[in-house]
Design a protein around this motif. Structure first.
Motif, PDB file in Angstrom:
ATOM      1  N   GLU A  35       0.834  -1.208   0.000  1.00 13.22           N
ATOM      2  CA  GLU A  35       0.000   0.000   0.000  1.00 13.22           C
ATOM      3  C   GLU A  35       0.870   1.259   0.000  1.00 13.22           C
ATOM      4  O   GLU A  35       0.596   2.219  -0.735  1.00 13.22           O
ATOM      5  CB  GLU A  35      -0.913   0.001   1.229  1.00 13.22           C
ATOM      6  N   MET A  36       1.925   1.257   0.823  1.00 13.25           N
ATOM      7  CA  MET A  36       2.825   2.406   0.877  1.00 13.25           C
ATOM      8  C   MET A  36       3.511   2.621  -0.458  1.00 13.25           C
ATOM      9  O   MET A  36       3.615   3.753  -0.962  1.00 13.25           O
ATOM     10  CB  MET A  36       3.871   2.200   1.978  1.00 13.25           C
ATOM     11  N   LYS A  37       3.980   1.537  -1.067  1.00 14.41           N
ATOM     12  CA  LYS A  37       4.685   1.650  -2.344  1.00 14.41           C
ATOM     13  C   LYS A  37       3.779   2.197  -3.440  1.00 14.41           C
ATOM     14  O   LYS A  37       4.182   3.075  -4.215  1.00 14.41           O
ATOM     15  CB  LYS A  37       5.265   0.288  -2.738  1.00 14.41           C
ATOM     16  N   ARG A  38       2.570   1.698  -3.509  1.00 12.96           N
ATOM     17  CA  ARG A  38       1.663   2.143  -4.570  1.00 12.96           C
ATOM     18  C   ARG A  38       1.181   3.583  -4.336  1.00 12.96           C
ATOM     19  O   ARG A  38       0.872   4.300  -5.287  1.00 12.96           O
ATOM     20  CB  ARG A  38       0.477   1.189  -4.686  1.00 12.96           C
ATOM     21  N   LYS A  39       1.161   3.999  -3.083  1.00 15.13           N
ATOM     22  CA  LYS A  39       0.711   5.348  -2.762  1.00 15.13           C
ATOM     23  C   LYS A  39       1.773   6.389  -3.075  1.00 15.13           C
ATOM     24  O   LYS A  39       1.462   7.476  -3.601  1.00 15.13           O
ATOM     25  CB  LYS A  39       0.323   5.414  -1.282  1.00 15.13           C
ATOM     26  N   TYR A  40       3.043   6.076  -2.758  1.00 15.78           N
ATOM     27  CA  TYR A  40       4.076   7.103  -2.816  1.00 15.78           C
ATOM     28  C   TYR A  40       5.078   6.970  -3.957  1.00 15.78           C
ATOM     29  O   TYR A  40       5.573   7.980  -4.481  1.00 15.78           O
ATOM     30  CB  TYR A  40       4.848   7.128  -1.488  1.00 15.78           C
ATOM     31  N   LEU A  41       5.439   5.758  -4.338  1.00 13.28           N
ATOM     32  CA  LEU A  41       6.512   5.607  -5.325  1.00 13.28           C
ATOM     33  C   LEU A  41       6.200   6.238  -6.674  1.00 13.28           C
ATOM     34  O   LEU A  41       7.073   6.884  -7.277  1.00 13.28           O
ATOM     35  CB  LEU A  41       6.882   4.123  -5.486  1.00 13.28           C
ATOM     36  N   PRO A  42       4.974   6.104  -7.201  1.00  4.68           N
ATOM     37  CA  PRO A  42       4.688   6.787  -8.467  1.00  4.68           C
ATOM     38  C   PRO A  42       4.837   8.305  -8.372  1.00  4.68           C
ATOM     39  O   PRO A  42       5.303   8.951  -9.324  1.00  4.68           O
ATOM     40  CB  PRO A  42       3.239   6.385  -8.764  1.00  4.68           C
TER      41      PRO A  42
END
Length: 391
Positions: free
Chosen positions: A110-117
């Motif tokens: 969830e964190m990766k999909r929220k912030y990495l893009p």
């Protein structure tokens, strides 16, 4: 690796070099002088690299990135340094590329999909809060603490040398969540990806020697609340997550220094060919020419080590010795080249219109950060040569 594969790989890296060089050199020395003089963050430069997709060079494609390796990132940042952007340009891009790595490797999906893009598109600027004024290089002794209160974590403490603090909206923050254990001093520290909430974070800019365009700060944290969802990975393992990123960052920092050294060397060679004293260009004098030739060789040798370390890392092979050597040799060669450029320009080295003094001021940082030359020597002495540990 077969010769055909090697040739294909080299062609690919040359494409990266050319593309990064072309884009970086659209911003001339006058642009960087203005950013430095006015302490102006290079947003136009950042926007150009973000629009070209470079911020996500290490991000997997599923999160909006290029899915490339440390070798490509090292080549890109080397070209930025060599363009004359110096650390003002390299740091501005570096802090989109490397600080997010613990999130990529250890954050929740969830964190990766929220912030990495957002980071890959250059739409979010983050800061990195690890170093503290009382602990120096002994990170095990940080005093910033996070305590659980209900369903929230409350953080109090102080950080120093926090890059981007003036403009960042998020901070990757290392805090103690359990007391220091002398037997396992690096346990008990946790990474939080927290809002840099100005109501609870007093961010004070540090007036420093170089890289004025990219701010460094002290951060005083008082009652900053963070949710469980903003914990990166497992509790108490934060320092080990940071270790994952040390080798690639050291490789790239060395390559940035090499690029800056090359920019200074180019300026010195141009000056030595055109500055006429006693009816001859000063470059005709061996006292001028030989040190410049020596610095060219040092830069070339340092780059070989840097690319070797990057190739090992990208191949998932051990590279601690090579990564540390790449940082040491790159920082040393870059600084020597900038210092010799100052000597070549003589009295005019102090004139900002010649630009070499800015490169000299900025490259000096890399002999101190992200790890000092002395700490690299400690590592090589102990881990590679097997000598007794000195600290």
């Amino acid at each position: 690796m077969t010769s055909a594969v090697q040739e294909e790989r080299e062609a690919h890296l040359n494409d990266v070099r050319r593309a990064a060089r072309t884009l970086a050199r659209k911003f001339d020395l006058a642009y960087w002088r203005e950013c430095d003089k006015n302490e102006k963050y290079p947003w136009d430069f950042v926007k150009a690299f973000a629009e070209a997709g470079w911020m996500g060079i290490l991000m997997p494609e599923e999160y909006g990135g290029m899915g490339l390796g440390v070798t490509e990132a090292a080549v890109m940042l080397n070209e930025i340094g060599a363009s004359g952007a110096g650390m003002s340009g390299a740091s501005a891009i570096h802090f989109y590329v490397f600080p997010p790595q613990p999130i990529l490797r250890h954050g929740s999906e969830e964190m990766k999909r929220k912030y990495l893009p957002l980071l890959a598109r250059g739409e979010m600027l983050m800061a990195f809060g690890v170093t503290e004024p009382t602990s120096g290089v002994d990170t095990s002794r940080i005093r910033t603490r996070a305590e659980k209160k209900g369903d929230r974590w409350v953080i109090n403490g102080q950080k120093v040398w926090t890059t981007n603090g003036q403009n960042a909206t998020k901070i990757l923050l290392l805090a103690r969540t359990s007391p220091r254990d002398e037997a396992r001093p690096l346990d008990g520290m946790t990474l939080f990806f927290a809002d840099l909430d100005r109501k609870h974070c007093d961010v004070r800019v540090i007036d420093k020697l170089g890289r004025a365009a990219v701010d460094s700060n002290e951060v005083f944290i008082d009652g900053l609340e963070v949710a469980d969802d903003d914990v990166v990975g497992e509790m108490g393992q934060g320092f080990r997550y940071l270790l994952d990123g040390l080798n690639p960052e050291r490789i790239v920092v060395g390559m940035e220094a090499i690029g800056i050294g090359r920019a200074a060397l180019d300026l010195a060679v141009e000056y030595a060919n055109t500055r006429v004293i006693f009816d001859r260009p000063i470059g005709k004098n061996q006292a001028v020419a030989h040190p410049l030739a020596e610095n060219w060789m040092r830069l070339e040798a340092a780059e070989i080590m840097g690319l070797r370390a990057a190739a090992l890392y990208d191949a998932h092979k051990p590279c601690g010795a090579e990564a540390n050597a790449a940082k040491f040799l790159g920082a040393d060669a870059g600084y020597r080249a900038c210092d010799q450029a100052m000597q070549t320009h003589g009295g005019f080295a102090y004139a900002k219109e010649y630009h070499v003094e800015r490169l000299w001021r900025e490259v000096r940082l890399l002999r101190l950060a992200p790890i000092s030359q002395e700490m690299v020597l400690n590592f090589i002495s102990n881990k590679v040569l097997g000598l007794p540990k000195s600290y």
